[in-house]
Design a protein around this motif. Sequence first.
Motif, PDB file in Angstrom:
ATOM      1  N   ALA A 108     -39.321 -14.535 -16.549  1.00 34.38           N
ATOM      2  CA  ALA A 108     -39.419 -15.558 -15.504  1.00 34.38           C
ATOM      3  C   ALA A 108     -38.373 -16.651 -15.737  1.00 34.38           C
ATOM      4  O   ALA A 108     -37.715 -17.109 -14.798  1.00 34.38           O
ATOM      5  CB  ALA A 108     -40.825 -16.150 -15.484  1.00 34.38           C
ATOM      6  N   TYR A 118     -47.498 -21.074 -13.373  1.00 38.79           N
ATOM      7  CA  TYR A 118     -47.086 -19.677 -13.465  1.00 38.79           C
ATOM      8  C   TYR A 118     -47.761 -18.991 -14.652  1.00 38.79           C
ATOM      9  O   TYR A 118     -48.273 -17.870 -14.533  1.00 38.79           O
ATOM     10  CB  TYR A 118     -45.566 -19.585 -13.614  1.00 38.79           C
ATOM     11  CG  TYR A 118     -45.079 -18.165 -13.789  1.00 38.79           C
ATOM     12  CD1 TYR A 118     -44.839 -17.353 -12.691  1.00 38.79           C
ATOM     13  CD2 TYR A 118     -44.889 -17.624 -15.069  1.00 38.79           C
ATOM     14  CE1 TYR A 118     -44.422 -16.047 -12.847  1.00 38.79           C
ATOM     15  CE2 TYR A 118     -44.471 -16.315 -15.232  1.00 38.79           C
ATOM     16  CZ  TYR A 118     -44.233 -15.535 -14.121  1.00 38.79           C
ATOM     17  OH  TYR A 118     -43.830 -14.229 -14.287  1.00 38.79           O
ATOM     18  N   LYS A 170     -42.747 -11.423  -8.521  1.00 41.08           N
ATOM     19  CA  LYS A 170     -41.443 -12.071  -8.325  1.00 41.08           C
ATOM     20  C   LYS A 170     -41.320 -12.664  -6.928  1.00 41.08           C
ATOM     21  O   LYS A 170     -40.752 -13.753  -6.739  1.00 41.08           O
ATOM     22  CB  LYS A 170     -40.317 -11.088  -8.626  1.00 41.08           C
ATOM     23  CG  LYS A 170     -40.151 -10.812 -10.118  1.00 41.08           C
ATOM     24  CD  LYS A 170     -38.710 -10.641 -10.540  1.00 41.08           C
ATOM     25  CE  LYS A 170     -38.514 -10.821 -12.032  1.00 41.08           C
ATOM     26  NZ  LYS A 170     -37.109 -10.679 -12.443  1.00 41.08           N
ATOM     27  N   LEU A 215     -38.739 -15.558  -7.697  1.00 30.58           N
ATOM     28  CA  LEU A 215     -37.877 -15.253  -8.829  1.00 30.58           C
ATOM     29  C   LEU A 215     -36.845 -14.198  -8.429  1.00 30.58           C
ATOM     30  O   LEU A 215     -37.106 -13.369  -7.553  1.00 30.58           O
ATOM     31  CB  LEU A 215     -38.703 -14.739 -10.007  1.00 30.58           C
ATOM     32  CG  LEU A 215     -39.655 -15.761 -10.638  1.00 30.58           C
ATOM     33  CD1 LEU A 215     -40.617 -15.064 -11.600  1.00 30.58           C
ATOM     34  CD2 LEU A 215     -38.880 -16.857 -11.353  1.00 30.58           C
TER      35      LEU A 215
END
Length: 343
Positions: free
Chosen positions: A175, A191, A239, A244
């Motif tokens: 990440a 997260y 993601k 991301l």
Amino acid sequence: MKRPWLWLGVAAVVLVVLGATIASAWPPASQAGTQPPGGVTSTGIFASSPTGGMPAPGGPTGTSSVSSVSSSASPGPALPSPGTAEPLAPLLAMLRIAPEDRTGYSRSLFVHWIDADGNGCDTRQEVLIAEAVVKPRVGPNCSLIGGSWLSVYDGLTFRDPSKLQIDHVVPLAEAWDSGASAWTPDRRMRYANDLGAGFALIAVSPTTNESKSDADPADWLPPAEADRCPYLGAWIATKVRWDLAVDQREHDALATDIGGCPSTTMPYLPAGPAGEIGGGAPTSAPNGSGLPGSGCDPAYPTVCIPPPPPDLDCADIPYRDFTVLPPDPHHFDGNHDGIGCET
């Protein structure tokens, strides 16, 4: 003497008509091996931008006429509604492609495990409770009594929750490499403790969690083949959820592997504004107040803890394994290794 010219005129008309007929049947240049602007992803379905950025949501499909994609074309359809189940190819197409960068990474920059709702159970325990095949009894201090768990990565069954590890499907280091290095400490903490999507955290055997480490799907897939499509779906959906990026090698591996997962779908669950950025390690404001305008002590740069008084103990705060700088006014770092309230 005029008849030969007459026949030549008729022949010319026939050639013109025939040529027009052939031309109308031939595919235009834009449909004869030329890709739409920005190219087509390896799935052959969804267009991506030249820089790997997010395409216009629901962008042109492989069956769309390329002539409809132009500078004057209207925007594509809106993103899916949150919670909508999507095939993996369109979810993958939402991800921008960018190189990875691990500069400045430290696991302590992602504070975990916290008790976000104050019910006495931290994130690890909440995952174990939620994923138990046979539900345990919850005792004092959220001790888990009884119950059983299936490690889907390898099919092993566990009856002792302490023998399980909680895997971040997209590892914390991955990440960071993919965009989290620019997040605020609060977004990184959220997260690391993401209970808002059932696919982001999963209880698995130590063997598989440690063999996976921080590898992406280009280098590691679950040994249990039956779990590979769900795992690929969870990786992509996580993601997408946190906005991301994927690197090129990762993207190509995902695009290839999901070809074997035509029936796998995952929900589109955006975590919130992606613009919550603040740098990898927030620095003190000129007035020495820690995070700008927050009243946070600069001795704890990755979390927000006010300076004393009162003098706080680890039991008084939700943070664990965070960076501690001298002079550590709350004395969270008892062994002076730079990490506070270690788990």
